[in-house]
Write an enzyme that holds these catalytic residues in place. Structure first.
Site, PDB file in Angstrom:
ATOM      1  N   ASN A   1       0.336  -1.281   5.227  1.00  0.00           N
ATOM      2  CA  ASN A   1       1.258  -0.329   6.244  1.00  0.00           C
ATOM      3  C   ASN A   1       0.543  -0.645   7.443  1.00  0.00           C
ATOM      4  OD1 ASN A   1       3.227   1.783   4.630  1.00  0.00           O
ATOM      5  ND2 ASN A   1       1.257   1.433   3.383  1.00  0.00           N
TER       6      ASN A   1
ATOM      7  N   GLU B   1      -6.004   8.855   7.627  1.00  0.00           N
ATOM      8  CA  GLU B   1      -6.422   8.446   6.604  1.00  0.00           C
ATOM      9  C   GLU B   1      -7.840   9.007   6.139  1.00  0.00           C
ATOM     10  OE1 GLU B   1      -5.718   4.228   4.822  1.00  0.00           O
ATOM     11  OE2 GLU B   1      -4.771   3.993   6.655  1.00  0.00           O
TER      12      GLU B   1
ATOM     13  N   CYS C   1      -4.783  -2.920   2.619  1.00  0.00           N
ATOM     14  CA  CYS C   1      -4.608  -3.014   4.011  1.00  0.00           C
ATOM     15  C   CYS C   1      -5.843  -3.203   5.004  1.00  0.00           C
ATOM     16  CB  CYS C   1      -3.788  -1.795   4.580  1.00  0.00           C
ATOM     17  SG  CYS C   1      -2.984  -1.656   6.153  1.00  0.00           S
TER      18      CYS C   1
ATOM     19  N   GLU D   1       0.733  -1.151  -0.020  1.00  0.00           N
ATOM     20  CA  GLU D   1      -0.271  -0.115  -0.020  1.00  0.00           C
ATOM     21  C   GLU D   1       0.895   1.242   0.084  1.00  0.00           C
ATOM     22  OE1 GLU D   1      -1.816   0.627   3.976  1.00  0.00           O
ATOM     23  OE2 GLU D   1      -3.246   1.842   3.178  1.00  0.00           O
TER      24      GLU D   1
ATOM     25  N   LYS E   1      -9.493   2.337  -1.903  1.00  0.00           N
ATOM     26  CA  LYS E   1      -9.584   1.592  -0.483  1.00  0.00           C
ATOM     27  C   LYS E   1     -11.032   1.981   0.043  1.00  0.00           C
ATOM     28  CE  LYS E   1      -7.002   1.160   3.888  1.00  0.00           C
ATOM     29  NZ  LYS E   1      -5.948   1.524   4.524  1.00  0.00           N
TER      30      LYS E   1
ATOM     31  N   ASN F   1      -6.947   6.358  -1.621  1.00  0.00           N
ATOM     32  CA  ASN F   1      -5.936   5.309  -1.221  1.00  0.00           C
ATOM     33  C   ASN F   1      -6.138   4.310  -2.322  1.00  0.00           C
ATOM     34  OD1 ASN F   1      -3.917   3.593  -0.192  1.00  0.00           O
ATOM     35  ND2 ASN F   1      -4.577   3.934   1.942  1.00  0.00           N
TER      36      ASN F   1
HETATM   37  N1  CDV Z   1      -3.137   1.242   6.532  1.00  0.00           N
HETATM   38  C1  CDV Z   1      -4.002   0.665   7.429  1.00  0.00           C
HETATM   39  O1  CDV Z   1      -4.969   0.396   6.920  1.00  0.00           O
HETATM   40  N2  CDV Z   1      -3.694   0.229   8.539  1.00  0.00           N
HETATM   41  C2  CDV Z   1      -4.554  -0.407   9.448  1.00  0.00           C
HETATM   42  C3  CDV Z   1      -4.109  -0.227  11.043  1.00  0.00           C
HETATM   43  C4  CDV Z   1      -4.074   1.506  10.969  1.00  0.00           C
HETATM   44  C5  CDV Z   1      -5.091  -1.116  11.916  1.00  0.00           C
HETATM   45  C6  CDV Z   1      -4.628  -1.941   9.408  1.00  0.00           C
HETATM   46  O2  CDV Z   1      -5.665  -2.384   9.390  1.00  0.00           O
HETATM   47  O3  CDV Z   1      -3.267  -2.559   9.240  1.00  0.00           O
END
Ligand code: CDV
Length: 305
Positions: A197, A146, A172, A47, A127, A110
């Site tokens: 991430n 975000e 993510c 990501e 996203k 994103n």
């Molecule tokens: N970049 C993300 O989506 N990170 C989230 C964290 C913040 C919980 C994740 O689900 O990995």
């Protein structure tokens, strides 16, 4: 004809806040060359793979914030990645921060794209599950902004015909939601590429890194198994601007088993031959979704508790 796609999970170590795009693209190309030399047809990057994960801090200067976003894809230094990938006949998934110019103004997402072996963009995903909040919380050691910097994705969960199969994308936090896999499972997905991430610590909860790593694998393995699909989850790892990030990028079979995994917290490749026909067994038996699901009852069951 066998449908085996050799896939490289191209994990990245940290990207410094002031690291130029050219330097990041150089790292992406180094991983790409290694994957191509090893026979990969498809490489999955994390990501927001072109920059540091900037939602971890508050950026007041609009010009500084704007510099994290891609206004066109590809453009500038990223052209090199597209060119070198096409020369080597390697397709890829790339996560990035997107600034989209539309008739009603600029929108920020994103995003991730799926690029074919000829360098053409096959599809895009934006996203949907944005974690964090839309305001600064000064008491925290780092932020997740975000919801301040991005809008919720508006493209749904499409699945694309590519690499001889049905390919889907997620980003993510999406990986924690079973409906993401199921919406793609209902479209016959055979491989889901997703970048992440993820901090090793949750500033809002007392969770050990071990528990967080367990949850990372648990949700991706369950999503793979319950939808009879390959899942390729790829991290931005290491200590990025003081935030300890989870590594453990992995390639998961349709049985839910991990078949390849990165061992370090830096730039690293994990490679596996993904036989897309290995999805058939699950899709024909336990997870024959058309025959076994009872969607006509689910609404009523929620209503009656
Ligand atoms: N970049 C993300 O989506 N990170 C989230 C964290 C913040 C919980 C994740 O689900 O990995």
């Amino acid at each position: 004809m066998p449908r085996v796609v050799r896939v490289g999970a191209a994990q990245l170590g940290p990207i410094a806040r002031n690291e130029p795009r050219e330097a990041v693209v150089e790292r992406l190309c180094t991983l790409l060359h290694a994957a191509a030399d090893d026979g990969c047809e498809f490489v999955v990057y994390p990501e927001a793979a072109l920059t540091a994960f900037f939602p971890h801090w508050y950026i007041e200067d609009p010009r500084e914030l704007d510099a994290y976003f891609e206004k066109a894809m590809p453009s500038g230094p990223v052209n090199r990645l597209f060119r070198e990938a096409a020369e080597r006949r390697v397709g890829f998934y790339l996560g990035y921060a997107e600034a989209a110019e539309t008739a009603n103004g600029r929108h920020h997402f994103n995003s991730a794209i799926l690029v074919g072996r000829d360098g053409s963009i096959i599809g895009k995903y934006r996203k949907v599950h944005l974690p964090g909040v839309d305001h600064v919380r000064p008491e925290l050691p780092f932020q997740n902004l975000e919801r301040l910097y991005f809008e919720v994705g508006d493209l749904g969960f499409p699945v694309f015909d590519a690499f001889g199969g049905r390919i889907g994308m997620a980003i993510c936090n999406d990986r924690r939601w079973p409906e993401v896999y199921r919406l793609m499972g209902l479209q016959g997905v055979e491989l889901i590429a997703l970048g992440y991430n993820t901090p090793l610590f949750n500033p809002d909860a007392d969770q050990s890194p071990e528990l967080r790593i367990f949850h990372n694998e648990l949700c991706m393995q369950a999503g793979a198994y319950q939808n009879a699909t390959w899942v390729v989850g790829v991290a931005k790892a290491g200590v990025e601007e003081g935030v300890h990030m989870m590594a453990g990028s992995c390639i998961i079979k349709p049985t839910g088993e991990i078949v390849a995994q990165c061992k370090t917290s830096g730039d690293e490749l994990a490679i596996a031959d993904c036989d897309l026909d290995a999805c058939n067994e699950g899709k024909r038996s336990e997870f024959d979704l058309a025959s076994n699901r009872r969607p006509e009852l689910y609404g009523a069951l929620v209503e009656t508790g």
